[in-house]
Motif scaffolding. Sequence first.
Motif, PDB file in Angstrom:
ATOM      1  N   GLY A  34      -9.092  -6.952   4.957  1.00 56.69           N
ATOM      2  CA  GLY A  34      -7.673  -6.742   4.699  1.00 56.69           C
ATOM      3  C   GLY A  34      -7.302  -7.195   3.297  1.00 56.69           C
ATOM      4  O   GLY A  34      -8.130  -7.760   2.580  1.00 56.69           O
ATOM      5  N   PRO A  35      -6.041  -6.980   2.910  1.00 58.87           N
ATOM      6  CA  PRO A  35      -5.617  -7.427   1.578  1.00 58.87           C
ATOM      7  C   PRO A  35      -5.745  -8.938   1.456  1.00 58.87           C
ATOM      8  O   PRO A  35      -5.404  -9.656   2.401  1.00 58.87           O
ATOM      9  CB  PRO A  35      -4.156  -6.974   1.497  1.00 58.87           C
ATOM     10  CG  PRO A  35      -3.758  -6.630   2.880  1.00 58.87           C
ATOM     11  CD  PRO A  35      -4.983  -6.312   3.650  1.00 58.87           C
ATOM     12  N   ASN A  36      -6.257  -9.405   0.338  1.00 56.18           N
ATOM     13  CA  ASN A  36      -6.531 -10.833   0.113  1.00 56.18           C
ATOM     14  C   ASN A  36      -7.456 -11.410   1.176  1.00 56.18           C
ATOM     15  O   ASN A  36      -7.419 -12.595   1.457  1.00 56.18           O
ATOM     16  CB  ASN A  36      -5.239 -11.669   0.079  1.00 56.18           C
ATOM     17  CG  ASN A  36      -4.422 -11.370  -1.156  1.00 56.18           C
ATOM     18  OD1 ASN A  36      -4.826 -10.526  -1.958  1.00 56.18           O
ATOM     19  ND2 ASN A  36      -3.309 -12.041  -1.313  1.00 56.18           N
ATOM     20  N   GLY A  37      -8.296 -10.545   1.787  1.00 50.99           N
ATOM     21  CA  GLY A  37      -9.232 -11.014   2.794  1.00 50.99           C
ATOM     22  C   GLY A  37     -10.438 -11.670   2.145  1.00 50.99           C
ATOM     23  O   GLY A  37     -10.482 -11.871   0.931  1.00 50.99           O
ATOM     24  N   SER A  66      -7.894  -2.052   0.080  1.00 52.45           N
ATOM     25  CA  SER A  66      -8.262  -2.374   1.464  1.00 52.45           C
ATOM     26  C   SER A  66      -8.151  -1.153   2.371  1.00 52.45           C
ATOM     27  O   SER A  66      -7.182  -0.406   2.307  1.00 52.45           O
ATOM     28  CB  SER A  66      -7.349  -3.467   1.993  1.00 52.45           C
ATOM     29  OG  SER A  66      -7.588  -3.636   3.372  1.00 52.45           O
ATOM     30  N   ALA A 106      -0.931 -11.605   1.193  1.00 48.26           N
ATOM     31  CA  ALA A 106      -1.008 -10.196   0.812  1.00 48.26           C
ATOM     32  C   ALA A 106       0.382  -9.643   0.513  1.00 48.26           C
ATOM     33  O   ALA A 106       0.544  -8.722  -0.266  1.00 48.26           O
ATOM     34  CB  ALA A 106      -1.668  -9.391   1.920  1.00 48.26           C
ATOM     35  N   TYR A 129      -7.594  -1.336   5.413  1.00 46.03           N
ATOM     36  CA  TYR A 129      -6.661  -1.687   6.489  1.00 46.03           C
ATOM     37  C   TYR A 129      -5.412  -0.802   6.413  1.00 46.03           C
ATOM     38  O   TYR A 129      -4.867  -0.577   5.334  1.00 46.03           O
ATOM     39  CB  TYR A 129      -6.292  -3.167   6.334  1.00 46.03           C
ATOM     40  CG  TYR A 129      -5.225  -3.666   7.278  1.00 46.03           C
ATOM     41  CD1 TYR A 129      -5.306  -3.412   8.645  1.00 46.03           C
ATOM     42  CD2 TYR A 129      -4.147  -4.396   6.796  1.00 46.03           C
ATOM     43  CE1 TYR A 129      -4.331  -3.883   9.497  1.00 46.03           C
ATOM     44  CE2 TYR A 129      -3.171  -4.875   7.657  1.00 46.03           C
ATOM     45  CZ  TYR A 129      -3.262  -4.606   9.007  1.00 46.03           C
ATOM     46  OH  TYR A 129      -2.303  -5.063   9.855  1.00 46.03           O
ATOM     47  N   ASP A 167       0.816  -1.221   0.000  1.00 41.96           N
ATOM     48  CA  ASP A 167       0.000   0.000   0.000  1.00 41.96           C
ATOM     49  C   ASP A 167       0.849   1.270   0.000  1.00 41.96           C
ATOM     50  O   ASP A 167       0.497   2.251   0.645  1.00 41.96           O
ATOM     51  CB  ASP A 167      -0.950   0.028   1.207  1.00 41.96           C
ATOM     52  CG  ASP A 167      -2.171  -0.815   0.969  1.00 41.96           C
ATOM     53  OD1 ASP A 167      -2.388  -1.232  -0.184  1.00 41.96           O
ATOM     54  OD2 ASP A 167      -2.909  -1.047   1.943  1.00 41.96           O
ATOM     55  N   GLN A 169      -1.977 -14.566   4.556  1.00 41.05           N
ATOM     56  CA  GLN A 169      -3.063 -14.303   3.610  1.00 41.05           C
ATOM     57  C   GLN A 169      -2.540 -14.120   2.185  1.00 41.05           C
ATOM     58  O   GLN A 169      -3.311 -13.864   1.273  1.00 41.05           O
ATOM     59  CB  GLN A 169      -3.849 -13.047   4.013  1.00 41.05           C
ATOM     60  CG  GLN A 169      -4.766 -13.275   5.200  1.00 41.05           C
ATOM     61  CD  GLN A 169      -5.531 -12.031   5.618  1.00 41.05           C
ATOM     62  OE1 GLN A 169      -5.907 -11.899   6.759  1.00 41.05           O
ATOM     63  NE2 GLN A 169      -5.757 -11.113   4.680  1.00 41.05           N
ATOM     64  N   ILE A 175      -9.034  -7.623   9.587  1.00 40.11           N
ATOM     65  CA  ILE A 175      -7.931  -7.877   8.647  1.00 40.11           C
ATOM     66  C   ILE A 175      -8.265  -9.082   7.772  1.00 40.11           C
ATOM     67  O   ILE A 175      -8.037  -9.078   6.568  1.00 40.11           O
ATOM     68  CB  ILE A 175      -6.607  -8.120   9.402  1.00 40.11           C
ATOM     69  CG1 ILE A 175      -6.264  -6.904  10.259  1.00 40.11           C
ATOM     70  CG2 ILE A 175      -5.479  -8.409   8.422  1.00 40.11           C
ATOM     71  CD1 ILE A 175      -5.047  -7.098  11.145  1.00 40.11           C
ATOM     72  N   ARG A 176      -8.861 -10.114   8.382  1.00 36.58           N
ATOM     73  CA  ARG A 176      -9.200 -11.313   7.623  1.00 36.58           C
ATOM     74  C   ARG A 176     -10.262 -11.023   6.560  1.00 36.58           C
ATOM     75  O   ARG A 176     -10.243 -11.614   5.487  1.00 36.58           O
ATOM     76  CB  ARG A 176      -9.742 -12.401   8.554  1.00 36.58           C
ATOM     77  CG  ARG A 176      -8.671 -13.176   9.263  1.00 36.58           C
ATOM     78  CD  ARG A 176      -8.750 -14.658   8.899  1.00 36.58           C
ATOM     79  NE  ARG A 176      -7.686 -15.408   9.560  1.00 36.58           N
ATOM     80  CZ  ARG A 176      -6.528 -15.682   8.995  1.00 36.58           C
ATOM     81  NH1 ARG A 176      -6.275 -15.266   7.770  1.00 36.58           N
ATOM     82  NH2 ARG A 176      -5.605 -16.359   9.649  1.00 36.58           N
ATOM     83  N   GLN A 192       0.184 -12.393   9.813  1.00 38.76           N
ATOM     84  CA  GLN A 192      -1.142 -12.641   9.251  1.00 38.76           C
ATOM     85  C   GLN A 192      -1.190 -12.237   7.773  1.00 38.76           C
ATOM     86  O   GLN A 192      -1.737 -12.961   6.941  1.00 38.76           O
ATOM     87  CB  GLN A 192      -2.212 -11.881  10.042  1.00 38.76           C
ATOM     88  CG  GLN A 192      -3.608 -12.256   9.563  1.00 38.76           C
ATOM     89  CD  GLN A 192      -4.695 -11.761  10.490  1.00 38.76           C
ATOM     90  OE1 GLN A 192      -4.425 -11.212  11.541  1.00 38.76           O
ATOM     91  NE2 GLN A 192      -5.931 -11.979  10.096  1.00 38.76           N
ATOM     92  N   LEU A 193      -0.574 -11.076   7.453  1.00 34.68           N
ATOM     93  CA  LEU A 193      -0.574 -10.633   6.053  1.00 34.68           C
ATOM     94  C   LEU A 193       0.212 -11.618   5.181  1.00 34.68           C
ATOM     95  O   LEU A 193      -0.175 -11.909   4.050  1.00 34.68           O
ATOM     96  CB  LEU A 193       0.021  -9.233   5.938  1.00 34.68           C
ATOM     97  CG  LEU A 193      -0.877  -8.105   6.467  1.00 34.68           C
ATOM     98  CD1 LEU A 193      -0.152  -6.768   6.369  1.00 34.68           C
ATOM     99  CD2 LEU A 193      -2.188  -8.049   5.703  1.00 34.68           C
TER     100      LEU A 193
END
Lengths: 239, 293, 349
Positions: B137-140, B156, A111, B158, A92, A109, B133-134, A105-106
């Motif tokens: 959030g990105p790729n949530g 997002s 991300a 976030y 971002d 995921q 976030i889940r 967590q990111l």
Amino acid sequence: MLLAYDTTKLKPEDAPKTWDALVAWIKANPGQFIYNRPDKGGAGGNFVRRAIWEVNGRDPSKFTIDNYKEFGDKALPPAWELLKSLAPSMMDQGAYTSGNTQSIQLLSQGAVTMVPAWSDQALQAISTGVLPETTGLVQLTDLALAGGFTKIGVFTNGVNKDLALKLCDFVLTEEIQSAVITELGGFPGVSWDYVSKELHDKYKDVIPASIPVFPSGDWEKNINDGWYRNVAPNVDRSK
Amino acid sequence: MSLSPTSDIVGASKKSGGLIGLLLVAVPVLLIGWMIIYPIIAAVITTLWLRNDAGAYVFSTQTYRFFFTDGYSLANLGLTLWTTVVCAIILLVVCLPIALYLRFATGRLAVYVQGLAIFPLFVPSIILSYAFIRVLGPNGMLDILLNAAHLPKIRSPYLTPWGPVIGLVWDHIPLTVLILMAGLGSVSDASIEAAKDVGAGPVTRLWYIILPRISNSILVAASFAVLGIFSAFTLPYVLGPAAPEMMGPFMQRTFRDLYDPPNAITQAVVSFGFCIVFGLFYVRSVVRNQRAR
Amino acid sequence: MAVLDIKGVSKFFGSAVRAVDDFDLTVGNGELVCLLGPSGSGKSTLLRMIGGFETPSAGSITIDGDEVIHLPPERRPTGMVFQSHALWTHMNVFKNLAFGLKLRRLPADEIRRKVEDVLKLVGLTGYGTRQTHQLSGGQQQRVALARSLVLEPKILLLDEPFASLDQHLRERLREEVRDIQQRMGITTLFVTHGQDEALSMADRIVVMRDGRIEQVAAPDMLYREPATPFVAGFIGTMNLIEGEVKGGKFVRASFSHPLPIADGPAIFAVRPEALAIAPATGEGAARIHRVTDYGTHGLVDLELPDGTRHKAMVSEARDWKAGQPVTLAPRAFAAYRDNAVAYRSSTAS
């Protein structure tokens, strides 16, 4: 402290092993890296400290607990410039998570592709399935990311000094030192010699030459505040 | 003369009743004094009498001057005010229809809607943050759904100022809905039917009959939302951008990470100053309400 | 000015509850009709369907021939006064009255004139600037009435408007409302559960029970010739004695009286003022249980040997005492069978 990354997007042989390679990779893959705010968890904090070492001749010995007054104004501004130059390539265009956990967590995921993480937290996340098996770990070999130690002190005039030393011997056995890696996800702080051969081979990518430590003292608050005032703002994230 | 013993007894019981009343009030009053009034005064004193180089305490407005001339601090204050105002507006826009629906709807669906509207009350902020976030959030989860529908990913919220806004709005929906519903409870069915009867359509009824009657509740709901959001910590901390940051995380960071109590307390006093303005709104509306009775 | 026609109107709540069941009624121009019945008889539901606050499950409601069933309340030519005054407490009296006029976009001076006129009509001249909470209960209900009247509705609907007022005020207001209604000649439907209110105000009374009409009649007829035992018991006091007819004679315990109808069960109805009693020698038909002295007259509670109680009115309470055996002599009476009048004595009371 090491870097955790997604091996499905970055092959282990291509993972950066020096600071310059890391910076090059970040800039070549914008949006795929994020570190947390330096005061909100050691992962980001030590990433920032590694940047400070980098611009000061990669020499941790220059920084002592009481030399911020003389050295600080000279040591920090170039580091801010370096980190600011990385900001547009962050997730971002300059977002920073507020903790080690959010970074992980990111990563989980998908991300981002790479985050700095505590070795213990990353290993534990992999073993509990929070991070997938395909997560890779890598340490910088030119100068490791700063770490933190867990210490056992023994009083020389302690009443039970002999017993305490016996405990130390026990902690240094191969069984316990291996457990530090397998159970706690930590790093053997004294020496990798006490660890079994298989474990040694498994983690050879992340074995640093030494684990450097950044002093606290006045450095800590000035690094934290300086980062917030210089690196965190002044980015145009609307692009 | 025969009456005097009786009146004595009455007098005594009144006296002891008054004493018990005082004792009952004393505990909260003392607690407020000890845990709220005293820290406020102490905070103001701490920030105005600073230790000079000679070690003596002298009056100084230095920390306040720093705060109000420091662009970084002012940006944080600005973001806090922006977040507060935006949240309060969105809360009213979101909650008023829910409250109106719950006030006038009957049947099973309304029960479920009410349950759903109150649900955030039972979710701790920290759990909400990670769920956010889940999902957003990105790729949530939202991105996954959009991707499944062959739509582009969202930008997002976030780690942007909209992250805390969304989280705080969700967090404050129950309280706002409950306060508005309490206000709507005092609007009788008959007074609304009477408005229908003289020819008022739905919009007219809302604007001229319902809203004026619950203006106090709206003010109370807005005050509560503002007070809660201004000093919010967890959601802005986890979901917001690194800079500018809201006053809650800013204060905590100044105190804990920068080891700078005088400036942290100054930030707290400034925040308190803004909150007290909204607090006065609330007090005023309560007083006005009591007078109207 | 308007005729209200209700045809076959029903209202069901769920499948089991029939609040109003196939209701027919025509209210003539300028007529005041009272809907009278116990709670749950469907009278308020019917009124709310006319006002548009409830949707009928079936039937039609027309005002001057125009169907109104599909119209929302705000578009019906009806004005409703609610049980609780339902004034808008955030507006003063003038604004309460002017609200509906403003919605009709009348010019300000016309609004002012109309509001002042209607305030005068309800006896509240000069009260325009008062807040509603500064008014007494009676004044509030007058404002509520004025709020409906100022819009000159074709049909005025009153839903137990005096229920929350004390007895004295209620009596005064019902006279005022009746005066205003007659002066304006406005077609009015009035819901009440108080028979005094219905008897003193209405041109006609509709007695309702379980969503159905028991009887529609002028007040005096309703009292004198109740069509069903329910109406007989609901309007005024009526002794309803259940028994058997055998060979032209009604019998219940020790009470019997000639009744020229076919054999079978019947209800013998006689009002206390039409039931003469005389001291009996021996057992008598009943025994006096209690005597109540009202000054102008006395009321005697009678007990038949099977324990049932009935009332008789006497001119002088002191002539009678508890425990005394008496004979019963109905002067005027009626008999019901199958929920309808089977016989009425010629000298109906």
